[in-house]
Design an enzyme around this catalytic site. Sequence first.
Site, PDB file in Angstrom:
ATOM      1  CD  GLN A  59      -2.676   1.237   2.938  1.00  0.00           C
ATOM      2  OE1 GLN A  59      -2.007   0.776   3.793  1.00  0.00           O
ATOM      3  NE2 GLN A  59      -3.869   1.494   2.867  1.00  0.00           N
ATOM      4  N   GLY A  60       0.709   2.210  -1.057  1.00  0.00           N
ATOM      5  CA  GLY A  60       1.342   3.523  -1.016  1.00  0.00           C
ATOM      6  C   GLY A  60       0.570   4.627  -0.650  1.00  0.00           C
ATOM      7  CE1 TYR A  61      -4.132   3.997  -0.423  1.00  0.00           C
ATOM      8  CE2 TYR A  61      -5.342   4.504   1.401  1.00  0.00           C
ATOM      9  CZ  TYR A  61      -5.090   4.043  -0.025  1.00  0.00           C
ATOM     10  OH  TYR A  61      -6.367   3.660  -0.339  1.00  0.00           O
TER      11      TYR A  61
ATOM     12  CB  SER B  74       2.868  -3.008   5.399  1.00  0.00           C
ATOM     13  OG  SER B  74       2.348  -2.055   6.355  1.00  0.00           O
TER      14      SER B  74
ATOM     15  CD  GLU C  35      -5.345  -0.410   6.444  1.00  0.00           C
ATOM     16  OE1 GLU C  35      -4.097  -0.562   6.658  1.00  0.00           O
ATOM     17  OE2 GLU C  35      -5.605   0.670   5.749  1.00  0.00           O
TER      18      GLU C  35
ATOM     19  CD  GLU D 113      -4.906   9.923  18.707  1.00  0.00           C
ATOM     20  OE1 GLU D 113      -4.395   9.710  19.795  1.00  0.00           O
ATOM     21  OE2 GLU D 113      -4.635   9.494  17.763  1.00  0.00           O
TER      22      GLU D 113
END
Length: 407
Positions: free
Chosen positions: A137-139, A172, A254, A390
């Site tokens: 995942q490229g976030y 990851s 997710e 949060e």
Amino acid sequence: MATAPEIDAPADPLGAFRSEVRDWLAAHFPPSLKGKDNAMSAVEGPHENSPEEDAWQAAMGEKGWGVPTWPSDYGGGGLSRAEARVLQEEMARIGAWNPIGGMGVMMFGPTLLEYGSEEQKSEHIPAIAKGTVRWCQGYSEPGAGSDLASLQCFAEDKGDHYLVNGQKTWTSGGQWADKCFMLVRTDRTKKHEGITFLLCDMDTPGVEVKPIRLISGSSPFCETFFTNVQVPKANRVGAEGQGWTIGKRLLQHERSSLSGGGSAAGRLFAQGTPLAPLAKTFVGEDEQGRIADPELRGRIARHEMDLRAFLATLRRASQEVASNQGPSATTSIMKNVGARLIQERSELLIEIRGLAGLGWEGEGFEADALKDARAWLFGKAVSIYGGSSEIQNNVIAKRILGMLDHQ
């Protein structure tokens, strides 16, 4: 005296399917793998399969039961939710585990089924269903974590392709992945509407991955750099500028997995060290056979009750999903509660063992204690990854409680 007439128990409406599942599992699941973990769902590193594991994965992938409710047209099982529960029950009965997992199953696959083109689904879903391709995942970026919409990794339109430049972090399993689903900026004049969802092969020239070593000693995350990386426009999911909408939907999938069904929570709750027997060993028992320390006994009891209530809620929520359109904002509640329970359980394990629970390596410490100590350190990230607690509180306030920001 007349006896009450016997009442036949209602027939199991899925009895025939249950018999089919039992017969198939008996023929294909190697007993030597009973109770083993699903290595494909982890990000700690590549797993060298045994011949039995390879055969089990191939069988489940060919049957489509690794992703039982996905459409059979794309390699899924095509099962109903009720049938999928039967499959899960029968696998649990014999100690079988699902060898198909990872981010493709947890996040990307369900999202692509909603937003992908027919060509994209036909290309990518079957490989995910068979567990033959690893996705990452490229976030997040160094300056765009909690405020993900501030991302700056830029994709410049070059006609038939995008030219991508920028950086992602906390990728990851990036060093082992075959492909990456990523959010990029295609318009610098708009924040949310300027984001696009792309798919990138990790072996594309210009992609560089640098693992990050964590306090737990493992390196499951990476920094990922993109330098003049060419991504074909055919690899864009949805329309240009639709990335934020698609990306948020993926995060719901997710969070649904991380709340209890994903690798970290699933392994901890299903296979973790039992608290009460451990406490009796290290703290002792009173004359009634209870944990000697009443305060610790109460905390363990409260934790176990909270855990059981949480798992029961997860089961109910998964059943309700069948009548909805997949995960909803309530996954933020599940994610927060799951994170708290994971961290609370890890802290109890350390406290119960005392100094014997603070080992890192070497002699004098039990293997389970060393494993639990590292899990305790890794667990500090559980309330951060997948969206911090949060951020989940903000989602809960706005999307569930209907609270609006007031200037």
